[in-house]
Design an enzyme around this catalytic site. Structure first.
Site, PDB file in Angstrom:
ATOM      1  N   CYS A  79     -13.087 -25.008  61.647  1.00  0.00           N
ATOM      2  CA  CYS A  79     -13.743 -25.976  62.527  1.00  0.00           C
ATOM      3  C   CYS A  79     -15.254 -25.709  62.568  1.00  0.00           C
ATOM      4  O   CYS A  79     -15.934 -25.879  61.572  1.00  0.00           O
ATOM      5  CB  CYS A  79     -13.104 -25.970  63.905  1.00  0.00           C
ATOM      6  SG  CYS A  79     -13.571 -27.409  64.917  1.00  0.00           S
ATOM      7  N   HIS A 183      -7.781 -27.357  62.316  1.00  0.00           N
ATOM      8  CA  HIS A 183      -7.328 -26.076  62.864  1.00  0.00           C
ATOM      9  C   HIS A 183      -5.953 -25.702  62.277  1.00  0.00           C
ATOM     10  O   HIS A 183      -4.937 -26.196  62.761  1.00  0.00           O
ATOM     11  CB  HIS A 183      -7.202 -26.166  64.385  1.00  0.00           C
ATOM     12  CG  HIS A 183      -8.498 -26.283  65.097  1.00  0.00           C
ATOM     13  ND1 HIS A 183      -9.176 -25.196  65.599  1.00  0.00           N
ATOM     14  CD2 HIS A 183      -9.259 -27.364  65.387  1.00  0.00           C
ATOM     15  CE1 HIS A 183     -10.301 -25.601  66.171  1.00  0.00           C
ATOM     16  NE2 HIS A 183     -10.374 -26.913  66.054  1.00  0.00           N
ATOM     17  N   GLU A 185      -4.332 -23.036  62.752  1.00  0.00           N
ATOM     18  CA  GLU A 185      -3.560 -22.335  63.785  1.00  0.00           C
ATOM     19  C   GLU A 185      -2.913 -23.286  64.786  1.00  0.00           C
ATOM     20  O   GLU A 185      -2.059 -22.877  65.573  1.00  0.00           O
ATOM     21  CB  GLU A 185      -4.462 -21.318  64.501  1.00  0.00           C
ATOM     22  CG  GLU A 185      -5.422 -21.894  65.530  1.00  0.00           C
ATOM     23  CD  GLU A 185      -6.659 -22.561  64.952  1.00  0.00           C
ATOM     24  OE1 GLU A 185      -7.515 -22.976  65.747  1.00  0.00           O
ATOM     25  OE2 GLU A 185      -6.769 -22.663  63.707  1.00  0.00           O
TER      26      GLU A 185
END
Length: 204
Positions: A79, A183, A185
């Site tokens: 990001c 992202h 994650e």
């Protein structure tokens, strides 16, 4: 071991949680001596380009990151961690980024009729099915949260793109540098595979 770089830009714990979920040993640090011992490094982040660069300078993370990458160790920016790899951003005109890659970071145009920030799931067009995208087929959905986007000067470094009113260079790779605007994650099974692929590249 993977070093997750803490330079005051937030979003650290979600990355650590994802790494632990896939069984990866990691450390959160901004100290050069700890970072340089790591097999690979991840630089996540949310927030302002200028404030984050100021924080990187104050904490010493800037010099640590530059030396880590110079030593040709695998590095993943996420990001804001992608945007900071470039020379500057429209968000903070007076701030200078790391300048490791060439391209422009500009605001998603308001005239698209779409909500800004871009927050949610978008499909990826994967251009390079190796590196962090190894084994990922089709046009998978991943999670974005951003108002500014990358247009890489050298399109040969772009490994994935998405569309949100404009074409967005959503992932890049050059030598040992990998970066994603989205992202991993927060991107479910696909995101965990991307992180696992990065871990495999580090051979840690």
């Amino acid at each position: 071991m993977i070093a997750v770089i803490d330079y005051g830009a937030g979003n650290i714990q979600s990355v650590v949680k994802a790494l632990k979920f896939i069984g990866c040993d990691c450390i959160v640090t901004n100290k050069k001596e700890e970072l340089l011992k790591a097999d690979g490094a991840i630089m996540p982040g949310v927030g302002s380009f200028g404030d984050s660069m100021d924080s990187m300078i104050k904490t010493g993370a800037k010099d640590a990151v530059l030396e880590f990458i110079e030593r040709e160790r695998p590095f993943l920016g996420i990001c804001l961690g992608l945007q900071l790899l470039f020379p500057e951003s429209e968000e903070s005109p007076n701030a200078k980024g790391l300048g490791l890659l060439d391209g422009t970071i500009t605001k998603i145009p308001a005239n698209t009729g779409l909500k800004i920030p871009h927050m949610g799931w978008n499909s990826l067009k994967i251009l390079k099915h190796d590196g962090i995208f190894k084994g990922i087929e089709g046009e998978p959905y991943v999670y974005f949260v951003h108002s500014y986007f990358l247009t890489a000067q050298d399109q040969s470094i772009v490994s994935a793109q998405t569309e949100y009113g404009v074409k967005i260079d959503a992932s890049v790779r050059k030598d040992n540098i990998f970066a994603t605007q989205f992202h991993p994650e927060k991107s479910g099974k696909v995101g965990l595979q991307i992180l696992q692929n990065f871990i495999d590249i580090t051979k840690c």
